[in-house]
Design a protein around this motif. Structure first.
Motif, short mmCIF file in Angstrom:
data_model
loop_
_atom_site.label_atom_id
_atom_site.label_comp_id
_atom_site.label_asym_id
_atom_site.label_seq_id
_atom_site.Cartn_x
_atom_site.Cartn_y
_atom_site.Cartn_z
N LEU A 137 34.50 32.86 -27.19
CA LEU A 137 35.57 32.36 -26.32
C LEU A 137 36.00 33.45 -25.34
O LEU A 137 36.23 33.18 -24.16
CB LEU A 137 36.79 31.87 -27.11
N PHE A 138 36.06 34.70 -25.81
CA PHE A 138 36.44 35.80 -24.92
C PHE A 138 35.45 35.87 -23.75
O PHE A 138 35.85 36.02 -22.59
CB PHE A 138 36.48 37.11 -25.69
N GLU A 139 34.17 35.73 -24.05
CA GLU A 139 33.12 35.77 -23.02
C GLU A 139 33.28 34.62 -22.02
O GLU A 139 33.18 34.80 -20.82
CB GLU A 139 31.73 35.64 -23.65
N ARG A 140 33.52 33.46 -22.57
CA ARG A 140 33.68 32.27 -21.73
C ARG A 140 34.87 32.43 -20.79
O ARG A 140 34.82 32.08 -19.61
CB ARG A 140 33.88 31.04 -22.64
N GLU A 141 35.94 33.02 -21.34
CA GLU A 141 37.15 33.21 -20.55
C GLU A 141 36.96 34.30 -19.48
O GLU A 141 37.51 34.18 -18.39
CB GLU A 141 38.30 33.58 -21.49
N LEU A 142 36.18 35.33 -19.81
CA LEU A 142 35.87 36.36 -18.80
C LEU A 142 35.14 35.73 -17.62
O LEU A 142 35.45 36.00 -16.46
CB LEU A 142 34.94 37.43 -19.41
N GLU A 196 39.38 33.10 -10.59
CA GLU A 196 40.42 33.98 -10.06
C GLU A 196 39.87 35.01 -9.06
O GLU A 196 40.62 35.50 -8.23
CB GLU A 196 41.14 34.72 -11.20
N LYS A 197 38.59 35.36 -9.20
CA LYS A 197 38.05 36.44 -8.38
C LYS A 197 36.87 36.04 -7.50
O LYS A 197 36.34 36.87 -6.76
CB LYS A 197 37.62 37.61 -9.30
N SER A 198 36.44 34.77 -7.62
CA SER A 198 35.26 34.31 -6.87
C SER A 198 34.05 35.22 -7.13
O SER A 198 33.33 35.60 -6.22
CB SER A 198 35.59 34.24 -5.38
N MET A 199 33.88 35.59 -8.41
CA MET A 199 32.74 36.40 -8.81
C MET A 199 31.95 35.67 -9.90
O MET A 199 32.50 34.80 -10.56
CB MET A 199 33.22 37.74 -9.39
N SER A 200 30.67 36.02 -10.04
CA SER A 200 29.88 35.45 -11.14
C SER A 200 29.50 36.57 -12.10
O SER A 200 28.84 37.52 -11.71
CB SER A 200 28.60 34.81 -10.63
N LEU A 201 29.94 36.42 -13.34
CA LEU A 201 29.65 37.41 -14.37
C LEU A 201 28.61 36.87 -15.33
O LEU A 201 28.70 35.72 -15.76
CB LEU A 201 30.94 37.74 -15.14
N SER A 202 27.60 37.67 -15.64
CA SER A 202 26.65 37.30 -16.70
C SER A 202 26.40 38.55 -17.53
O SER A 202 26.99 39.60 -17.28
CB SER A 202 25.33 36.82 -16.08
N SER A 203 25.53 38.45 -18.54
CA SER A 203 25.25 39.64 -19.33
C SER A 203 24.20 40.52 -18.65
O SER A 203 23.64 41.43 -19.27
CB SER A 203 24.86 39.27 -20.76
N HIS A 204 23.94 40.25 -17.37
CA HIS A 204 23.03 41.09 -16.59
C HIS A 204 23.72 41.76 -15.41
O HIS A 204 23.33 42.85 -14.99
CB HIS A 204 21.88 40.25 -16.02
N ALA A 205 24.71 41.09 -14.83
CA ALA A 205 25.27 41.58 -13.57
C ALA A 205 26.59 40.91 -13.24
O ALA A 205 26.99 39.93 -13.87
CB ALA A 205 24.28 41.30 -12.43
N LEU A 206 27.27 41.49 -12.23
CA LEU A 206 28.49 40.89 -11.68
C LEU A 206 28.27 40.75 -10.18
O LEU A 206 27.97 41.72 -9.49
CB LEU A 206 29.70 41.80 -11.96
N TYR A 207 28.39 39.51 -9.70
CA TYR A 207 28.17 39.25 -8.28
C TYR A 207 29.48 38.86 -7.63
O TYR A 207 30.21 38.02 -8.15
CB TYR A 207 27.14 38.12 -8.12
N PHE A 246 35.72 45.62 -16.27
CA PHE A 246 37.10 45.10 -16.30
C PHE A 246 37.82 45.48 -15.01
O PHE A 246 38.55 44.66 -14.44
CB PHE A 246 37.87 45.66 -17.52
N ALA A 247 37.61 46.72 -14.53
CA ALA A 247 38.28 47.16 -13.29
C ALA A 247 37.83 46.31 -12.10
O ALA A 247 38.65 45.85 -11.31
CB ALA A 247 38.00 48.64 -13.05
N HIS A 248 36.51 46.06 -11.99
CA HIS A 248 36.00 45.19 -10.91
C HIS A 248 36.67 43.82 -10.96
O HIS A 248 36.92 43.20 -9.94
CB HIS A 248 34.50 44.96 -11.07
N LEU A 249 36.92 43.35 -12.19
CA LEU A 249 37.48 42.01 -12.38
C LEU A 249 39.00 41.99 -12.23
O LEU A 249 39.63 40.93 -12.33
CB LEU A 249 37.10 41.47 -13.76
N GLY A 250 39.60 43.17 -12.01
CA GLY A 250 41.05 43.24 -11.88
C GLY A 250 41.76 42.95 -13.19
O GLY A 250 42.86 42.41 -13.21
N LEU A 251 41.10 43.31 -14.31
CA LEU A 251 41.68 43.09 -15.63
C LEU A 251 41.96 44.43 -16.30
O LEU A 251 41.22 45.40 -16.10
CB LEU A 251 40.71 42.31 -16.52
N GLU A 252 43.00 44.45 -17.14
CA GLU A 252 43.23 45.62 -17.95
C GLU A 252 42.11 45.69 -18.99
O GLU A 252 41.69 44.66 -19.53
CB GLU A 252 44.57 45.43 -18.68
#
Ligand code: ATP
Ligand code: MN
Ligand code: MN
Length: 379
Positions: free
Chosen positions: A324-329, A336-347, A364-370
């Motif tokens: 669930l944590f992964e899904r929520e990330l 919230e950030k118009s980014m795509s996160l996977s276990s390979h990269a962040l776009y 986390f910093a790229h995503l604006g998360l603590e």
């Protein structure tokens, strides 16, 4: 009636990745109930409902103390009408009639038993149930065609449905580590999944392997699997190619990674010798005796993942969980950030570029998360 402090409303942020969820859960009765309904929905292939119950359970896991009254839940995110009804039922009557009747239902019991077989998902189990197969005996009697994974799953059913202890995980870790460094000196192995989050037991053991020099990890998985197989450690294995190019969770990446074998779902043979190596007493039955006909090994599900160092932080974050944590990330990244996160990269869709990271903290910093450490990702 409680005092003022007890009825003070709780407050939690809406995404699980904004919260710190330790293993200390003050509301296990409520979260077990909601998790069971989530599981039942998932087993019935109603994923939307499943996620809704998982989110509701995760909110309750993040509360600093037990819920004493419905008024405390006012304003909390992710608690839909259905989840609130279940919670109210438990607070008022000590149990939820829906949860109790689900637990007792023949369909739920059959789905649990059948999907308890490694390699059997909700769809297969549903098909078997419609053919009148509700338990393992009926399965063996009516003999539908089983694939290789399901045959292994059935053969090791009891072992694979026993929780794996941390000491078993450590014993397997020692073997895998030895295998990794003998097939590729300088390679690194990290424990991931639930054990990295500090869980004391798990349904499997997960490892991530990389090499500090980009590209050196190519071809590692087949060698690693051959080594383990030649030493008799694998009861079953299925190695799969990097599925990144076909995946829907991110834009396509350069073809250079195409033939990296990166995942292996296996059944590991953990022998007494390996267990003893970790200086833990051998498993005894509840009354302290050695079970009759006790075989000197047990089967354990083990997942191996190989990642190039350039993707390591993403793989580490993506395979540590919880699910669930992964899904929520990923939901946070997208919504919230118009980014795509996977276990390979962040776009980053706005900048039309990949954002590099060499640590989880940077992601986390790229995503604006603590930053949330692994032990607080138990949503
Ligand atoms: P448990 O103790 O029950 O094993 P866990 O959190 O380790 O709990 P796993 O199912 O082993 O659960 O999954 C660990 C992590 O790996 C999760 O974050 C999950 O999202 C990820 N994962 C599992 N299976 C896959 C898969 N097929 N593809 C990509 N990621 C996966
Ligand atoms: Mn796991
Ligand atoms: Mn796993």
């Amino acid at each position: 009636q409680g005092n003022e402090a007890e009825v003070a409303a709780f407050s939690v942020p809406s995404y699980a990745c904004q919260r710190r969820t330790t293993l200390e859960n003050h509301n296990t009765v409520l979260t077990d109930a909601l998790s069971l309904l989530a599981e039942n929905a998932e087993l019935s292939e109603e994923d939307g409902r499943g996620v809704a119950f998982r989110r509701a359970a995760a909110v309750l896991k993040a509360l600093p103390k037990p819920v004493a009254s419905m008024t405390q839940l006012r304003g909390l995110p992710c608690l839909g009408e259905h989840s609130l009804r279940v919670i109210k039922d438990i607070l008022e009557n000590g149990a939820s009639s829906e949860v109790e009747s689900t637990k007792q239902s023949e369909r739920y019991k059959a789905l649990k038993v059948l999907t308890g077989i490694f390699g059997v998902g909700a769809r297969t189990a549903d098909r078997w149930i419609r053919d009148g197969i509700h338990n393992l005996r009926q399965l063996q009697d009516s003999g539908p065609t089983l694939n290789r994974a399901q045959q292994a799953g059935l053969e090791h059913y009891d072992d694979l449905n026993q929780p794996v202890s941390k000491s078993d995980a450590d014993a397997i870790g020692e073997v895998v580590e030895k295998a990794v460094v003998s097939v590729l000196p300088g390679a690194h192995m990290t424990l991931i999944g639930g054990f990295r989050r500090g869980k004391l037991t798990g349904h499997d053991v997960d490892f991530l392997i990389t090499h500090p020099e980009e590209g050196r990890e190519v071809g590692l998985m087949p060698k690693l699997v051959s080594w383990l197989e030649s030493q008799g450690f694998l009861l079953y294995q299925k190695t799969t190619r990097n599925s990144y190019l076909e995946s829907k969770d991110g834009p396509a990446r350069p073809a250079s990674n195409m033939d990296r074998f990166e995942r292996c779902f296996s059944i590991f043979k953990l022998t007494k010798e390996e267990k003893r190596g970790t200086k833990h007493p051998e498993t005894l039955t509840e009354n302290g005796t050695k079970p009759a006909g006790h075989k000197p090994w047990r089967a354990v599900r083990v997942d191996l993942v190989v990642s190039p160092i350039s993707q390591f932080a993403f793989a580490l974050l993506g395979w540590t969980g919880s699910k669930l944590f992964e899904r929520e990330l990923r939901r946070w990244a997208g919504h919230e950030k118009s980014m795509s996160l996977s276990s390979h990269a962040l776009y980053d869709n706005r900048q039309s570029k990949y954002l590099r990271a060499t640590s989880e903290e940077e992601i986390f910093a790229h995503l604006g998360l603590e930053f949330v450490p692994p032990s607080e990702r138990n949503a």
